[in-house]
Each structure stands twice: as C-alpha cells, then as structure tokens.
Write a protein that holds these residues in place. Sequence first.
Motif, PDB file in Angstrom:
ATOM      1  N   TYR A 113       6.146   3.228  40.838  1.00 46.46           N
ATOM      2  CA  TYR A 113       6.314   2.022  40.231  1.00 46.46           C
ATOM      3  C   TYR A 113       6.823   1.339  41.624  1.00 46.46           C
ATOM      4  O   TYR A 113       7.839   2.019  41.969  1.00 46.46           O
ATOM      5  CB  TYR A 113       7.184   1.704  38.930  1.00 46.46           C
ATOM      6  CG  TYR A 113       6.652   2.529  37.774  1.00 46.46           C
ATOM      7  CD1 TYR A 113       5.825   1.648  37.090  1.00 46.46           C
ATOM      8  CD2 TYR A 113       6.553   3.562  37.522  1.00 46.46           C
ATOM      9  CE1 TYR A 113       5.481   2.021  35.717  1.00 46.46           C
ATOM     10  CE2 TYR A 113       5.809   4.084  36.344  1.00 46.46           C
ATOM     11  CZ  TYR A 113       5.439   3.217  35.489  1.00 46.46           C
ATOM     12  OH  TYR A 113       4.811   3.755  34.352  1.00 46.46           O
ATOM     13  N   TYR A 114       6.709   0.114  41.967  1.00 47.17           N
ATOM     14  CA  TYR A 114       7.253  -0.539  43.052  1.00 47.17           C
ATOM     15  C   TYR A 114       7.152  -2.024  42.640  1.00 47.17           C
ATOM     16  O   TYR A 114       6.304  -2.565  42.072  1.00 47.17           O
ATOM     17  CB  TYR A 114       6.345  -0.208  44.281  1.00 47.17           C
ATOM     18  CG  TYR A 114       4.913  -0.558  44.628  1.00 47.17           C
ATOM     19  CD1 TYR A 114       4.745  -1.941  45.082  1.00 47.17           C
ATOM     20  CD2 TYR A 114       4.266   0.043  43.968  1.00 47.17           C
ATOM     21  CE1 TYR A 114       3.716  -2.317  45.177  1.00 47.17           C
ATOM     22  CE2 TYR A 114       2.624  -0.449  44.071  1.00 47.17           C
ATOM     23  CZ  TYR A 114       2.401  -1.639  44.575  1.00 47.17           C
ATOM     24  OH  TYR A 114       1.387  -1.921  44.794  1.00 47.17           O
ATOM     25  N   LEU A 115       7.889  -2.576  43.533  1.00 43.42           N
ATOM     26  CA  LEU A 115       8.139  -4.066  43.364  1.00 43.42           C
ATOM     27  C   LEU A 115       7.330  -4.802  44.398  1.00 43.42           C
ATOM     28  O   LEU A 115       7.502  -4.565  45.609  1.00 43.42           O
ATOM     29  CB  LEU A 115       9.599  -4.822  43.478  1.00 43.42           C
ATOM     30  CG  LEU A 115      10.464  -4.487  42.420  1.00 43.42           C
ATOM     31  CD1 LEU A 115      11.924  -5.217  42.703  1.00 43.42           C
ATOM     32  CD2 LEU A 115       9.939  -5.407  41.103  1.00 43.42           C
ATOM     33  N   SER A 116       6.505  -5.800  44.036  1.00 46.20           N
ATOM     34  CA  SER A 116       5.608  -6.459  44.943  1.00 46.20           C
ATOM     35  C   SER A 116       6.151  -7.665  45.685  1.00 46.20           C
ATOM     36  O   SER A 116       7.417  -7.701  45.375  1.00 46.20           O
ATOM     37  CB  SER A 116       4.294  -7.073  44.334  1.00 46.20           C
ATOM     38  OG  SER A 116       4.826  -8.135  43.694  1.00 46.20           O
ATOM     39  N   ASN A 131       7.772  -9.867  43.585  1.00 49.28           N
ATOM     40  CA  ASN A 131       8.935  -9.329  42.580  1.00 49.28           C
ATOM     41  C   ASN A 131       8.355  -8.779  41.314  1.00 49.28           C
ATOM     42  O   ASN A 131       8.833  -8.919  40.232  1.00 49.28           O
ATOM     43  CB  ASN A 131      10.009 -10.207  42.182  1.00 49.28           C
ATOM     44  CG  ASN A 131      11.121 -10.248  43.404  1.00 49.28           C
ATOM     45  OD1 ASN A 131      11.161  -9.057  44.250  1.00 49.28           O
ATOM     46  ND2 ASN A 131      11.697 -11.468  43.557  1.00 49.28           N
ATOM     47  N   GLU A 132       6.885  -8.638  41.204  1.00 48.70           N
ATOM     48  CA  GLU A 132       6.248  -8.125  40.101  1.00 48.70           C
ATOM     49  C   GLU A 132       6.162  -6.442  40.178  1.00 48.70           C
ATOM     50  O   GLU A 132       6.049  -5.863  41.368  1.00 48.70           O
ATOM     51  CB  GLU A 132       4.922  -8.714  40.204  1.00 48.70           C
ATOM     52  CG  GLU A 132       4.686 -10.076  39.950  1.00 48.70           C
ATOM     53  CD  GLU A 132       3.144 -10.510  39.999  1.00 48.70           C
ATOM     54  OE1 GLU A 132       2.371  -9.925  40.432  1.00 48.70           O
ATOM     55  OE2 GLU A 132       3.057 -11.741  39.648  1.00 48.70           O
ATOM     56  N   VAL A 133       6.291  -5.919  38.979  1.00 51.10           N
ATOM     57  CA  VAL A 133       6.431  -4.371  39.033  1.00 51.10           C
ATOM     58  C   VAL A 133       4.865  -4.164  39.110  1.00 51.10           C
ATOM     59  O   VAL A 133       4.108  -4.449  38.116  1.00 51.10           O
ATOM     60  CB  VAL A 133       7.138  -3.989  37.624  1.00 51.10           C
ATOM     61  CG1 VAL A 133       6.792  -2.348  37.650  1.00 51.10           C
ATOM     62  CG2 VAL A 133       8.355  -4.307  37.808  1.00 51.10           C
TER      63      VAL A 133
END
Length: 215
Positions: free
Chosen positions: A71-74, A77-79
């Motif tokens: 999982y990461y933040l774009s 700031n979207e997961v």
Amino acid sequence: MIRVKLKSWTATFRYPTFQSGYQPTLPLPPISTILGLLSAAKGEIVNLEDVEFFGYIFKSEGKGVDLEKTYYLSNENEVKTDVIRREFLFNNTLYLYLPDGWKTYFKSPRYQLLLGRSCDIATVEEIKKINLEMKREVPIGGTILPLEANVSGMILALPVEFDYSKIPRCVKLVKPFVLLPYPKDRRKLKTYSGELPYDDELNLGVWIYDKSLFS
C-alpha cells in the motif's frame, strides 16, 4: 559465553539500496538485524555500547520468491496498492554467541523475535553454555566480516545501527562488510588465515564483534 540457536521458516533481509520494485534479500542478516533481535529479547533498544560482544552464524536451506501486496500514498494522497516480487530465505538457523547474561532474555523474550518482517517469526530452539578455543586456519562462513579481515567475498555497505529518536528512524552508522554466506557445499567454505574463536561442534570459526571495532 552462551550460544543461542534460533530457527525460522522464512527470513528476509532487505538490500538497503532497493527501495521499490523487485525486493531481493541479503543472504544473511546485517548487524542491525542482530541488534534488533537483542532489543526484542530484552524489551528495550539495544545499541552497540549495550552489549559486551556478539558473534553469529546463519544458515539457510534455500531461497524463493513471493508475491506481496503493498500500500502506498499517491501524489494526490490517495491510498493505492501494488504487487511486488520479494525474495525470501527458508528453513533458517541462526546461532548467536553472547555473554552469559543474555540467557535470561532469550529464555523469555519480551517481544516476538523476527528475522526480517513481522511474518518472519523466529523461535529459540536451544540455549547452551559454550567455550570457544582460539585456533588458526579455521573455516568460516554464514557471517559478515569487516574489510580489515582481508577475506575475499561480496562487499556491501550495510547498516549497523539506527537512530530511533527520530520518526521515521534513520541510519546512524553504516560500514562496508564482506558477506560470506554459508555454502551448500561445505568444501567451499573460506579459510581464515589468522586466529579466531572456534566452535568445534559446528566446525566453524566465529567472528566476534564488539563496539571497539566501530569506533
């Protein structure tokens, strides 16, 4: 000293230079992982100055590749999620050589002992009091050596200590080491030309570290 024998089904030791994409594993643990194990067993952060000496020998029966969901933040700031390929070592044995006082902590570790990620759970199989005699021209493997040992092998800069006073943690000390994985064919072990403590049960020399080696 004591020799603590730990076993795990899986282990992963991340290459410090790989941050994303395919994640290879180091063939054996760096010193920072050993200090992490000591910290988990004792229940508080253990730095180099907190342990009089230590040595270790690591053996693995093989290596595989697993698929891992991350999982990461774009930038918005979207997961988001991704799937990466991650190497792992399986059927592992780690021998730790420590002062007698560490027996209490490994008989009843404060936190779970890990050889990498939270899923790489290790268990204590044996704690044994042992005497190591000094010998010359002994086989050595399954460990890392400082460059001044003058032994040929793969050289990598590896973390020794982390600074946990900052969030996220940051590396406090990095040193170059020679990696000597334990070979499948014992006849391919390196021979150390100098004098080393010798474990006659494992028929291996043990490189002993203390904080003076990093000053």
